[in-house]
Design a protein around this motif. Structure first.
Motif, PDB file in Angstrom:
ATOM      1  N   LEU A 142       0.840  -1.196   0.000  1.00 16.76           N
ATOM      2  CA  LEU A 142       0.000   0.000   0.000  1.00 16.76           C
ATOM      3  C   LEU A 142       0.876   1.247   0.000  1.00 16.76           C
ATOM      4  CD1 LEU A 142      -2.893   0.913   0.061  1.00 16.76           C
ATOM      5  CD2 LEU A 142      -2.767   0.997   2.562  1.00 16.76           C
ATOM      6  N   VAL A 143       1.892   1.247   0.858  1.00 17.26           N
ATOM      7  CA  VAL A 143       2.820   2.379   0.885  1.00 17.26           C
ATOM      8  C   VAL A 143       3.445   2.556  -0.498  1.00 17.26           C
ATOM      9  CG1 VAL A 143       4.993   3.226   1.838  1.00 17.26           C
ATOM     10  CG2 VAL A 143       3.314   2.143   3.346  1.00 17.26           C
ATOM     11  N   GLY A 144       3.856   1.441  -1.097  1.00 20.46           N
ATOM     12  CA  GLY A 144       4.436   1.500  -2.438  1.00 20.46           C
ATOM     13  C   GLY A 144       3.485   2.179  -3.414  1.00 20.46           C
ATOM     14  N   LEU A 145       2.225   1.770  -3.368  1.00 16.58           N
ATOM     15  CA  LEU A 145       1.236   2.332  -4.283  1.00 16.58           C
ATOM     16  C   LEU A 145       1.098   3.835  -4.067  1.00 16.58           C
ATOM     17  CD1 LEU A 145      -1.038   2.029  -6.359  1.00 16.58           C
ATOM     18  CD2 LEU A 145      -2.591   1.489  -4.487  1.00 16.58           C
ATOM     19  N   LEU A 146       1.002   4.216  -2.782  1.00 14.59           N
ATOM     20  CA  LEU A 146       0.801   5.642  -2.495  1.00 14.59           C
ATOM     21  C   LEU A 146       2.004   6.473  -2.942  1.00 14.59           C
ATOM     22  CD1 LEU A 146      -1.010   5.378   0.950  1.00 14.59           C
ATOM     23  CD2 LEU A 146      -1.966   5.821  -1.334  1.00 14.59           C
ATOM     24  N   VAL A 147       3.199   5.973  -2.665  1.00 16.86           N
ATOM     25  CA  VAL A 147       4.402   6.696  -3.098  1.00 16.86           C
ATOM     26  C   VAL A 147       4.390   6.865  -4.612  1.00 16.86           C
ATOM     27  CG1 VAL A 147       6.910   6.523  -3.334  1.00 16.86           C
ATOM     28  CG2 VAL A 147       5.825   5.974  -1.145  1.00 16.86           C
ATOM     29  N   LEU A 148       4.031   5.780  -5.291  1.00 15.50           N
ATOM     30  CA  LEU A 148       4.006   5.822  -6.752  1.00 15.50           C
ATOM     31  C   LEU A 148       3.001   6.861  -7.242  1.00 15.50           C
ATOM     32  CD1 LEU A 148       5.215   4.304  -9.171  1.00 15.50           C
ATOM     33  CD2 LEU A 148       3.209   2.829  -9.116  1.00 15.50           C
ATOM     34  N   MET A 149       1.804   6.832  -6.655  1.00 14.61           N
ATOM     35  CA  MET A 149       0.759   7.759  -7.090  1.00 14.61           C
ATOM     36  C   MET A 149       1.187   9.198  -6.828  1.00 14.61           C
ATOM     37  SD  MET A 149      -2.683   5.711  -5.937  1.00 14.61           S
ATOM     38  CE  MET A 149      -3.868   6.427  -7.059  1.00 14.61           C
ATOM     39  N   LEU A 150       1.790   9.407  -5.671  1.00 15.78           N
ATOM     40  CA  LEU A 150       2.232  10.746  -5.311  1.00 15.78           C
ATOM     41  C   LEU A 150       3.258  11.253  -6.324  1.00 15.78           C
ATOM     42  CD1 LEU A 150       1.544  12.527  -2.823  1.00 15.78           C
ATOM     43  CD2 LEU A 150       3.844  11.984  -1.995  1.00 15.78           C
TER      44      LEU A 150
ATOM     45  N   SER B 123      -2.451  15.987 -13.612  1.00 12.26           N
ATOM     46  CA  SER B 123      -3.698  15.521 -14.205  1.00 12.26           C
ATOM     47  C   SER B 123      -3.948  14.066 -13.850  1.00 12.26           C
ATOM     48  CB  SER B 123      -3.687  15.708 -15.719  1.00 12.26           C
ATOM     49  OG  SER B 123      -3.003  14.658 -16.340  1.00 12.26           O
ATOM     50  N   PHE B 124      -2.921  13.396 -13.337  1.00  9.43           N
ATOM     51  CA  PHE B 124      -3.088  12.012 -12.932  1.00  9.43           C
ATOM     52  C   PHE B 124      -4.179  11.868 -11.889  1.00  9.43           C
ATOM     53  CE2 PHE B 124      -2.198   8.688  -9.789  1.00  9.43           C
ATOM     54  CZ  PHE B 124      -2.238   7.568 -10.587  1.00  9.43           C
ATOM     55  N   ILE B 125      -4.210  12.815 -10.945  1.00  7.54           N
ATOM     56  CA  ILE B 125      -5.075  12.666  -9.781  1.00  7.54           C
ATOM     57  C   ILE B 125      -6.515  13.096 -10.060  1.00  7.54           C
ATOM     58  CG2 ILE B 125      -4.812  14.915  -8.626  1.00  7.54           C
ATOM     59  CD1 ILE B 125      -4.235  11.452  -7.021  1.00  7.54           C
ATOM     60  N   GLU B 126      -6.766  13.617 -11.252  1.00  3.83           N
ATOM     61  CA  GLU B 126      -8.141  14.004 -11.556  1.00  3.83           C
ATOM     62  C   GLU B 126      -9.068  12.803 -11.470  1.00  3.83           C
ATOM     63  OE1 GLU B 126      -8.199  15.906 -15.346  1.00  3.83           O
ATOM     64  OE2 GLU B 126      -6.808  17.473 -14.668  1.00  3.83           O
ATOM     65  N   PRO B 127     -10.272  12.997 -10.901  1.00  4.92           N
ATOM     66  CA  PRO B 127     -11.212  11.881 -10.714  1.00  4.92           C
ATOM     67  C   PRO B 127     -11.426  11.091 -11.996  1.00  4.92           C
ATOM     68  CG  PRO B 127     -12.068  13.879  -9.709  1.00  4.92           C
ATOM     69  CD  PRO B 127     -10.799  14.268 -10.394  1.00  4.92           C
ATOM     70  N   LEU B 128     -11.536  11.809 -13.106  1.00  6.49           N
ATOM     71  CA  LEU B 128     -11.808  11.114 -14.349  1.00  6.49           C
ATOM     72  C   LEU B 128     -10.690  10.133 -14.676  1.00  6.49           C
ATOM     73  CD1 LEU B 128     -14.332  11.689 -16.095  1.00  6.49           C
ATOM     74  CD2 LEU B 128     -12.718  12.519 -17.826  1.00  6.49           C
ATOM     75  N   ASN B 129      -9.461  10.578 -14.448  1.00 12.36           N
ATOM     76  CA  ASN B 129      -8.334   9.694 -14.742  1.00 12.36           C
ATOM     77  C   ASN B 129      -8.298   8.520 -13.774  1.00 12.36           C
ATOM     78  OD1 ASN B 129      -5.964   9.027 -16.258  1.00 12.36           O
ATOM     79  ND2 ASN B 129      -4.829   9.470 -14.370  1.00 12.36           N
ATOM     80  N   LEU B 130      -8.610   8.794 -12.511  1.00 17.51           N
ATOM     81  CA  LEU B 130      -8.596   7.700 -11.537  1.00 17.51           C
ATOM     82  C   LEU B 130      -9.660   6.659 -11.900  1.00 17.51           C
ATOM     83  CD1 LEU B 130      -7.890   9.543  -8.189  1.00 17.51           C
ATOM     84  CD2 LEU B 130      -6.321   8.314  -9.703  1.00 17.51           C
ATOM     85  N   LEU B 131     -10.808   7.150 -12.361  1.00 16.64           N
ATOM     86  CA  LEU B 131     -11.852   6.196 -12.771  1.00 16.64           C
ATOM     87  C   LEU B 131     -11.378   5.387 -13.979  1.00 16.64           C
ATOM     88  CD1 LEU B 131     -15.090   8.290 -12.248  1.00 16.64           C
ATOM     89  CD2 LEU B 131     -14.193   6.419 -10.871  1.00 16.64           C
ATOM     90  N   ASN B 132     -10.738   6.085 -14.917  1.00 19.98           N
ATOM     91  CA  ASN B 132     -10.126   5.403 -16.061  1.00 19.98           C
ATOM     92  C   ASN B 132      -9.201   4.300 -15.591  1.00 19.98           C
ATOM     93  OD1 ASN B 132     -10.951   6.341 -18.473  1.00 19.98           O
ATOM     94  ND2 ASN B 132      -9.454   8.005 -18.602  1.00 19.98           N
ATOM     95  N   LEU B 133      -8.364   4.688 -14.640  1.00 15.91           N
ATOM     96  CA  LEU B 133      -7.362   3.780 -14.104  1.00 15.91           C
ATOM     97  C   LEU B 133      -8.054   2.528 -13.563  1.00 15.91           C
ATOM     98  CD1 LEU B 133      -4.355   3.486 -13.212  1.00 15.91           C
ATOM     99  CD2 LEU B 133      -5.057   4.386 -11.014  1.00 15.91           C
ATOM    100  N   LEU B 134      -9.096   2.736 -12.778  1.00 15.42           N
ATOM    101  CA  LEU B 134      -9.796   1.591 -12.192  1.00 15.42           C
ATOM    102  C   LEU B 134     -10.323   0.679 -13.292  1.00 15.42           C
ATOM    103  CD1 LEU B 134     -11.746   3.124  -9.186  1.00 15.42           C
ATOM    104  CD2 LEU B 134      -9.643   1.774  -9.191  1.00 15.42           C
ATOM    105  N   ARG B 135     -10.877   1.295 -14.330  1.00 14.62           N
ATOM    106  CA  ARG B 135     -11.415   0.470 -15.410  1.00 14.62           C
ATOM    107  C   ARG B 135     -10.300  -0.310 -16.089  1.00 14.62           C
ATOM    108  NH1 ARG B 135     -14.941   3.691 -19.206  1.00 14.62           N
ATOM    109  NH2 ARG B 135     -12.938   4.700 -19.514  1.00 14.62           N
ATOM    110  N   GLN B 136      -9.163   0.365 -16.277  1.00 17.48           N
ATOM    111  CA  GLN B 136      -8.048  -0.315 -16.941  1.00 17.48           C
ATOM    112  C   GLN B 136      -7.508  -1.468 -16.104  1.00 17.48           C
ATOM    113  OE1 GLN B 136      -5.180   2.753 -17.728  1.00 17.48           O
ATOM    114  NE2 GLN B 136      -6.522   3.847 -19.142  1.00 17.48           N
ATOM    115  N   VAL B 137      -7.572  -1.290 -14.798  1.00 17.74           N
ATOM    116  CA  VAL B 137      -6.992  -2.277 -13.898  1.00 17.74           C
ATOM    117  C   VAL B 137      -7.881  -3.516 -13.761  1.00 17.74           C
ATOM    118  CG1 VAL B 137      -6.578  -2.675 -11.445  1.00 17.74           C
ATOM    119  CG2 VAL B 137      -5.551  -0.711 -12.579  1.00 17.74           C
TER     120      VAL B 137
END
Ligand SMILES: Nc1ncnc2c1ncn2[C@@H]1O[C@H](COP(=O)(O)OP(=O)(O)OP(=O)(O)O)[C@@H](O)[C@H]1O
Ligand SMILES: Nc1ncnc2c1ncn2[C@@H]1O[C@H](COP(=O)(O)OP(=O)(O)OP(=O)(O)O)[C@@H](O)[C@H]1O
Ligand SMILES: O[C@@H]1[C@H](O)[C@H](O)CO[C@H]1O
Ligand SMILES: [Mg+2]
Ligand SMILES: [Mg+2]
Lengths: 317, 285, 496, 317
Positions: free
Chosen positions: A20-28, A36-50
């Protein structure tokens, strides 16, 4: 004794927190370079891609927990996707076709399980062989061509492309599956037995666990989840691709391992796998956003896996 | 952003290529980048590595970066449709390169006529060897539109006028072209000509033929640098040359035109050219 | 060689294993090292040969401070180590096993096989071992593997040989063979450090004894000046009455009956009965086939001929889960390899065979699971801070108790115990015996395979002796004696 | 005891003979259907085709004997091939370039070995990561383009395309390498240690075997042999391909397993691997000769692996 216990608890927390720490560091990091990575639309995109990788990786988690491996997931995805599409083209209701397709995926997984238990084949070899076979069958069935013309069923389109309260349906499927599988793995005898087999197969057998049956079920589950991922892909691509899913097994295994699950079985958490899949997704999405060339992306991805695992080892020691 | 933007210098172009592991697409990319630079546009490139699903993700990521126009070289014509549709829904114009999109609103397709190219290859064999010549076909990645269309074009003529004695896929790959050709030669020693769906396979096939000491016509497709050199050296017989850089350049221009509200044709054909030992020197720059 | 280990400390992480151990070994002595499971005996020896690094303290050999970088260095210096855990390569031949990492080579750098054969033959003759050299080591019985290990150590011309539980897997005859070897080594001036839980061994073969407790050396004295009870008191820190609890069996109906059980080339025509509340002891030499008989009854080895009856009903047991459903439990001879999931907590291990009984609507009821496990931990006095402790962090004796606890949960009718106290210290042994009594008092039948004759004699109501895969004879508790059992076990007959 | 002994010898013979019988049956079948298979020219072709996989599979045999796995061999092949070609283009003598390239391949293998031993990574994960990295580096280095224009050095051409007394040079390389590696594996302490590590790593450590060092050497050897295979491929194609070697790890692993080597380490023979590689080669060549469609070939190949392993298990039981 008290000491052992405490360090044990901390170890457990670490096992959960590390990825989890790894993920957060990466996202940060990605956010800092490209907000623009942190925009909700992109995060939703990300979830769909994942979603697709996560679903396959869930099944892979069970398989790896028993000490096995499944290389055939990508081929199962492709074959069941082709079969679903074939059914849809021939007029069967899309949702019914997906259901049947998932069951067929489970059946393919069951073949793996039977080869491994009854046939006493090493999982690596058994699934390497079925990976080749299922891919061949997909190509034979589709004659190498994509299957399209899947009709306009709204439900089917929703499945891969739709939204529910603004959240992409594949993401919802991914979370729902997570909850169900979490309960199965951590709260039912089946889950406990999965761990026991990976922890010590002989001891599990002698404790009266039907080891072959559990293994067959685990591989069937992996097959079923791959087929479910295949259904999402079929909807997203509005067609079945004969080459779909090639090398997906590697991404799934990487997600499981990044999530802290041990390849030798018996140890790991499905929440870790979800996080692992998100790490890989963030990398893919983030490196694209950062404009890193696709060739260099491969170098980075390889390096991230190495670093993540090395840090994990350090902590364990 | 509005469609009436006229200042090309502010334009952000997103290019999604099917793979960069093939010189052909590297050339397309080069064409796009050169033309964009000339016009002062910014280009972001993503590479789908021949995975239709990854390509859709890539395109989502491009959209996230607010590109003004999407240039897409689809891995698969059907599979790309949903991505085109999402771009459409956000009002981002789409230009496809080399391969078409089955559905969705595509401003224009810039490509060679692959089916025609297949026909040209068959026609060439016919001219060289006459009717009934025994030919082998090395197919590209199964299901790729280039494979289907080139095969279709080739068969349009070859099915009636030539004898196709072997047909195997070698996945657009040079190594596989070599191994597959070796095997074909063993099974069919009397093959007189080979049509490979691209130059990579043709070059591989030529290596096999050379080792066997046979004299067989090899026709490729693409007009890669390696192939052109090989033809000049008298090794490869011919290739159906595409102009990938030109495809890239024209696509950028078309994209700019669309953004400026100009009309563009539904398809922009880029000429194919049969390159043989006779005319190869014209092709070489 | 004179070895002196002074004030040795060692911790694994936060677990302090050695806290100031002193050990003086004099040349030509057989020096016993005793102590409860987990006292730190093996760890101390691992430090001596350089397998582990000490945290503090000094090792002085022949007046010089010495630390070995790895076991090979120690071996080159003349200290050989026969480890408690067998170090066998199952896929390699016996010959290859003997020479791993010390293969003689020809001038071209190639392995000198004929030389290896000659050396090995000589050594095997000395020990009168008759295992074929080209047999795969994995196909040898545990006892044979132990003999291979011993031969391997002797081949190094060591001046000091450490033997960590060398007899745990050997039967009386092999033990006598080993003792003869030890005596002749001693004559040749070789020093032996001898670790064992078997009191008989210690008092037979050793000159000096050092007792360890909780990571400290408690006492060193000449063997002649001490006795069984004193050693035990020093080891466990309290008085321990008898080795075996008194046993008053209340026998009921026949629960398990085996008739003419046969597996080709392994055992033939095995027939016996076990009544409720009865302990049937199974004695025999190493490799006699006792374990195989038990595995077959438990459904682990598949096909057999002959009949098995449980409660008078003929049953076909093809897999362990069937055995478990019939109320048969199996405590195997190798608890780490077959008894426990080492990474599991005590709780998860104990609950494993009886998960079904805590499951409601397909979900495990963790509360009732926990309560039940806590109860068993208390009843069996398993020494642990919590039920969440991992099995791998327990001492051998406590691990064995966890394995037994596991089977109590299924409400067993029959428990098969294979070498139930192997490698377990005296204190824990006695507790296991008491537990066996408690179980039989409640009507459970026990089949106990054991290579320790005192245990067989002390606990069994009825004794079966197995010789080369056949029941050589049956002796009741009252008639039994060591001599009678050995006669049968070695193929002799009792004249009545 | 005597019985145990005999069955042991037979078992050993079987271990060697099983794959050989399989190969002969396969060759016979193909010949009956299409006699041109058995023509000397085709057999020589076959040997040349097999050489690359055989060389990689030799190295894989050592790795698998230690209980490891190497997924990066194909990428090592590609990267070292690209580096060799790069050197040749820049004017370095081709034979020298090949030598340096092979050493670089050994170095890449060494990286695997270090990650696995010093980094304590599972071999599967470590080599999965380097597989991705080395491929990425190849693409970055070549910019995705083949490297050609390797000059006309006769020696270099001979290496992949030439003949020696009528026998293709790659086949000769394959046999020479076999002899050398056979001696190393079966007649030297290094070989014995390789088996010892796979058979019981803990015991190997206790015996004072420098396990990390041997492992690093084994992975380096695998890297070196992959690079050698890469040199042959470079000569055969007269160019370096950035995508060369993709999925070659699977063929190599299949060859090892078809040859009767156990994936769990400690048991296996290098002669088996050679036979395994020949089986796969015969399948590829034979199915082509029989005109089986390439799609269906995959199905057959998968099935053959399953059948071969199952028959092997049956015999063992
Ligand atoms: N490698 C290790 N890592 C962590 N703890 C260890 C390790 N080896 C031993 N221990 C712990 O050190 C303690 C002493 O173990 P050791 O094996 O030395 O005991 P022992 O006296 O030989 O016992 P036994 O009679 O059961 O063989 C135990 O609590 C054990 O769990
Ligand atoms: N895996 C195996 N393969 C072949 N033979 C074996 C195997 N395991 C045991 N044996 C043989 O089977 C016979 C019976 O062994 P078993 O382990 O049942 O004996 P045991 O009386 O329990 O002795 P121990 O005290 O050594 O356990 C022996 O001759 C042994 O060598
Ligand atoms: O047109 C391209 C090239 O021919 C390439 O070699 C393969 O893919 C096709 O789409
Ligand atoms: Mg010990
Ligand atoms: Mg036994």
């Amino acid at each position: 004794m008290n000491n052992v216990l405490k360090s044990n608890h901390i170890g457990n927390a670490m096992q959960k927190l590390g990825p989890l720490v790894g993920l957060l560091v990466l996202m940060l990091t990605v956010t800092i370079i490209n907000p623009s990575f942190i925009e909700p639309l992109n995060l939703l995109n990300l979830l769909r891609q994942v979603a697709i990788n996560a679903l396959i990786a869930y099944g892979m988690t069970f398989v790896i927990l028993t000490g096995g491996i499944d290389l055939s997931v990508g081929s199962i995805l492709a074959l069941s996707s082709a079969l679903m599409a074939g059914m849809m083209v021939s007029g069967i209701d899309p949702i019914l076709a997906i259901l049947i397709g998932c069951l067929l995926g489970g059946l393919m997984g069951m073949i793996n399980g039977v080869l491994i238990t009854k046939g006493k084949m090493a999982p690596f070899i058994a699934t390497l062989a079925t990976m080749t076979m299922f891919r061949g069958l997909t190509l034979v069935y589709t004659d190498g061509n994509p299957i399209s013309g899947l009709g306009d069923s709204y439900a089917f389109q929703l499945f891969g492309r739709g939204y529910f309260f603004g959240i992409p349906v594949p993401a919802i499927t991914m979370f729902l599956a997570f909850v169900v599988l979490w309960v199965i793995l951590h709260k039912t005898p089946f889950g406990r037995k999965t761990y026991a087999i990976g922890g010590n197969e002989k001891a599990a057998l002698i404790s009266g666990i039907k080891v072959p049956r559990i293994k067959v079920m685990v591989y069937s589950l992996a097959g079923l989840l791959s087929a479910l991922a295949g259904a999402i892909l079929t909807s997203r691509l509005n067609s079945a691709q004969p080459t779909a899913g090639t090398t997906y097994e590697l991404d799934a295994i990487a997600a499981v391992v990044l999530g802290g699950t041990s390849l030798s079985g018996g140890r790991g958490l499905i929440i870790g796998t979800l996080i692992g899949a998100l790490i890989i997704g963030t990398l893919n999405n983030g490196l694209n956003l950062l404009g890193v060339s696709s060739f260099f992306q491969m170098v980075v991805k390889g390096a991230v896996i190495i670093i993540a695992v090395l840090i994990d080892r350090k902590k364990a020691a | 952003k509005s469609n009436k933007e006229t200042d090309l210098e502010d334009i952000k172009v997103g290019l999604s290529v099917s793979t960069l592991n093939n010189p052909f697409f590297v050339s397309i990319q080069k064409g796009v980048q050169e033309e964009a630079k000339a016009q002062g546009m910014e280009v972001i490139v993503v590479d789908a590595q021949n995975d239709a699903a990854k390509q859709i993700n890539d395109i989502e990521d491009l959209i996230q970066q607010q590109v003004d126009v999407l240039l897409i070289n689809p891995t698969d014509s059907t599979a790309i449709s949903t991505a085109v549709q999402s771009a459409n829904s956000l009002g981002i114009p789409v230009v496809t390169l080399d391969r078409s999109a089955e559905k969705g609103d595509v401003a224009t397709l810039v490509s060679s006529d692959n089916e025609k190219g297949g026909e040209m290859a068959a026609q060439y064999v016919l001219e060289q060897l006459g009717e009934g010549a025994k030919v082998a076909e090395l197919e590209g990645v199964p299901g790729a539109s280039a494979t289907r269309e080139r095969g279709k074009g080739f068969h349009n003529i070859a099915d009636e006028k030539l004898e196709i004695v072997a047909k195997q896929t070698a996945n657009f790959d040079r190594t596989e072209g070599l191994n597959t050709m070796e095997n074909i030669l063993q099974g069919n020693p009397d093959v007189e000509a080979v049509f490979a769906h691209n130059d990579e396979m043709a070059i591989g096939a030529y290596q096999a033929i050379r080792s066997s000491g046979k004299d067989i016509l090899v026709i490729g497709f693409d007009g890669n640098e390696d192939a052109i050199n090989s033809i000049q050296a008298g090794d490869l017989t011919a290739t159906i040359a595409q102009q990938p850089e030109k495809i890239g350049k024209l696509a950028v221009r078309a994209g700019g035109d669309v953004l400026q509200g100009k009309k563009v044709k539904r398809t922009i054909p880029v000429q194919l050219k049969l390159v043989t030992n006779e005319n190869v020197s014209d092709t070489k720059k | 060689m004179q070895i002196s280990m002074n004030n040795i400390h060692k911790a694994f992480g936060k677990n302090k294993v050695l806290e100031g151990v002193n050990l003086d070994i004099h040349e030509g002595q057989v020096h016993a090292l005793m102590g409860e499971n987990g006292a730190g005996k093996s760890t101390l020896m691992n430090i001596l040969v350089g397998l582990h690094k000490k945290d503090k303290g000094t090792i002085v050999i022949d007046g010089e401070e010495k630390t070995f970088a790895d076991p090979k260095k120690a071996e080159d210096f003349g200290i050989a180590f026969i480890h408690q855990e067998l170090n066998i390569w199952p896929e390699l031949t016996v010959l290859e096993n003997l020479f791993v990492n010390k293969e003689p080579v020809t001038p071209f750098g190639l392995i000198h096989t004929s030389k290896m054969k000659a050396i090995a033959k000589e050594q095997f003759d000395k020990l009168s071992i008759s295992i074929p050299l080209h047999m795969e080591a994995g196909k040898c019985s545990v006892g044979e593997q132990q003999m291979i290990e011993i031969a391997k150590a002797l081949m190094t011309d060591a001046k000091v040989i450490i033997m960590d539980e060398p007899t745990a897997a050997l039967t009386e005859r092999e033990i006598q063979k080993l003792f003869n070897v030890i005596r002749s080594l001693q004559k040749a001036g070789v020093t032996i450090i001898y670790i064992s839980h078997r009191m008989e061994d210690i008092f037979t073969i050793c000159d000096t004894i050092t007792v360890m407790r909780d990571g400290r050396s408690v006492d060193t004295s000449p063997i002649a000046e001490t006795n069984f009870n004193e050693v035990v008191r020093k080891m466990v820190g309290r008085e321990l009455k008898d080795r075996f609890p008194t046993r008053e069996a209340k026998l009921g109906d026949t629960v398990l009956e085996v008739q003419n059980l046969t597996r080709k080339d392994v055992f033939q025509n095995v027939s016996f009965k076990v009544r409720s509340g009865e302990i049937v002891g199974i004695a025999g030499l190493m490799g006699a086939g006792r374990t195989e008989i038990m595995r077959t009854i438990f459904g682990l080895d598949g096909k057999y001929t002959g009949d098995i009856f449980v409660n008078g009903q003929k049953v076909f047991i093809k897999s362990p889960d069937q055995a478990v459903r019939l109320g048969v439990g199996f405590i195997t001879e190798d608890r780490k390899d077959e008894g426990l999931v080492l990474d599991f907590s005590i709780k998860d291990n104990i609950a494993l065979p009886s998960l079904f009984s805590f499951t409601q609507k397909a979900i495990i009821n963790e509360k009732s699971e926990r309560e039940y496990v806590e109860l068993l931990i208390k009843r069996l006095t398993i020494k642990t801070e919590s039920a969440q402790t991992k099995a791998k962090n327990l001492s051998g004796g406590n691990q064995q108790k966890v394995v037994i606890a596991k089977w109590i949960g299924i409400g067993p009718k029959v428990l098969i115990l294979d070498e139930p106290t192997r490698g377990v210290d005296v204190g824990a042994k006695r507790e296991i015996y008491e537990l066996m009594n408690e179980l039989t008092d409640r009507g459970v039948s026990i089949v106990m395979v054991s290579s320790e004759l005192p245990e067989i004699l002390g606990m069994s109501d009825n004794i079966l002796v197995v010789h080369e895969g056949m029941i050589a004879g049956e002796i009741t508790r009252d008639e039994a004696s060591q001599e009678k059992i050995m006669t049968l076990a070695t193929g002799g007959h009792l004249n009545e």
